[in-house]
Design a protein around this motif. Sequence first.
Motif, short mmCIF file in Angstrom:
data_model
loop_
_atom_site.label_atom_id
_atom_site.label_comp_id
_atom_site.label_asym_id
_atom_site.label_seq_id
_atom_site.Cartn_x
_atom_site.Cartn_y
_atom_site.Cartn_z
N THR A 1 0.81 -1.23 0.00
CA THR A 1 0.00 0.00 0.00
C THR A 1 0.83 1.27 0.00
O THR A 1 0.27 2.37 -0.17
CB THR A 1 -0.93 0.02 1.23
N GLU A 2 2.14 1.16 0.15
CA GLU A 2 2.99 2.36 0.25
C GLU A 2 2.90 3.26 -0.97
O GLU A 2 2.97 4.48 -0.87
CB GLU A 2 4.45 1.95 0.48
N ASN A 3 2.73 2.67 -2.14
CA ASN A 3 2.77 3.46 -3.38
C ASN A 3 1.41 3.63 -4.04
O ASN A 3 1.34 3.98 -5.22
CB ASN A 3 3.75 2.81 -4.36
N ILE A 4 0.33 3.36 -3.30
CA ILE A 4 -0.99 3.56 -3.88
C ILE A 4 -1.34 5.04 -3.89
O ILE A 4 -1.35 5.69 -2.84
CB ILE A 4 -2.06 2.76 -3.10
N ALA A 5 -1.62 5.56 -5.07
CA ALA A 5 -1.95 6.98 -5.23
C ALA A 5 -3.45 7.19 -5.04
O ALA A 5 -4.24 6.25 -5.20
CB ALA A 5 -1.52 7.46 -6.61
N PRO A 6 -3.86 8.43 -4.72
CA PRO A 6 -5.29 8.71 -4.56
C PRO A 6 -6.13 8.31 -5.77
O PRO A 6 -7.25 7.82 -5.61
CB PRO A 6 -5.32 10.22 -4.33
N GLN A 7 -5.58 8.50 -6.98
CA GLN A 7 -6.34 8.13 -8.17
C GLN A 7 -6.58 6.61 -8.22
O GLN A 7 -7.64 6.16 -8.64
CB GLN A 7 -5.61 8.59 -9.44
N GLU A 8 -5.56 5.86 -7.81
CA GLU A 8 -5.72 4.41 -7.77
C GLU A 8 -6.74 3.99 -6.73
O GLU A 8 -7.49 3.03 -6.93
CB GLU A 8 -4.37 3.76 -7.46
N LEU A 9 -6.76 4.70 -5.61
CA LEU A 9 -7.73 4.40 -4.55
C LEU A 9 -9.16 4.59 -5.07
O LEU A 9 -10.05 3.77 -4.81
CB LEU A 9 -7.49 5.31 -3.34
#
Length: 307
Positions: free
Chosen positions: A41-49
């Motif tokens: 989850t460290e590199n999950i961006a808001p757009q991906e969320l």
Amino acid sequence: MDKIMERILGELGDHELIDRLLALPRSDLNSLLLKLFEMQTENIAPQELLKAYAMNRFAVPSDMSPLEYHRMEHRLLALAEELGIKGILLSPAAPIASCSAFGYVAQNNVVSALRGTEIVSDPTNMLAVIIADSLKRHNVDNKNPLYYCTTSRVLRAQRFPNRPGYFSHFGLFCIVSSGKDKGSYSCEKEMLIRHIEYYKQLLLNEAHAKLSIVLRKRNGYTDNDGFFNRMCEIIKGALPDVSLSLDFEDENNGYYKGINFKLYLEKDDSTFEIGDGGFVDWIQSMTGNVKERCLISCTAIDRLMLL
């Protein structure tokens, strides 16, 4: 091992990985999984969320009015309190295998979590666990039956039909009672009547409707025929205004013991299923005491509101 696991292990080139992981102490396996999720989850961006939310049926909010929903919860719990049924406020998490440990629910139908937990998928199991724990600690005495109830938002992993009344998450109201066998099915009689009286009063209060019951025969008692016949007599004698019909199909269904019942709302020549219940051996299994008796029943809050 299923085809998905075979494929993954084949891609990793290590078909013994699962066995080695399962051989770890639970605390070590939990720590490993926590770290893996942290790294993932460290590199999950808001757009991906946002994209993940749009694709995740578990996270979509209900169409129900929250105000009307909580009003219904209040009415359900208030009626229970009037009838001497104690309300319990559950955690949204349950110990892992809270359903599957009893042998009748696949863990794949439950949303498993970390730290030895799963998201609550059936509050009746959790109330039974709470009662069994209290009995083992000698915090309660069930020589006279105990009656607990709760409302809980639950999440289930199996796919449901895409039509009104079916959701991945939904609200349940349930009653779980626990008592000791006193002979002549007197404990079972007392618990059964209390449960049915509750739903009879609920339908009268909420819909000015009548309750009807389909009583279904199940195996699990030494004298299955005698027990089933006795429960029929008890309902007819104590609740003569409740319509009762009998179902002798699928007697070998192992979830319930002796009997289970389906609850129906009857009004204006229409009939709607609103819940079910029956005797289970969960508390007996957890405590090791063959004298323990347990009756569960449940109704779906969302379905009640739709009706």
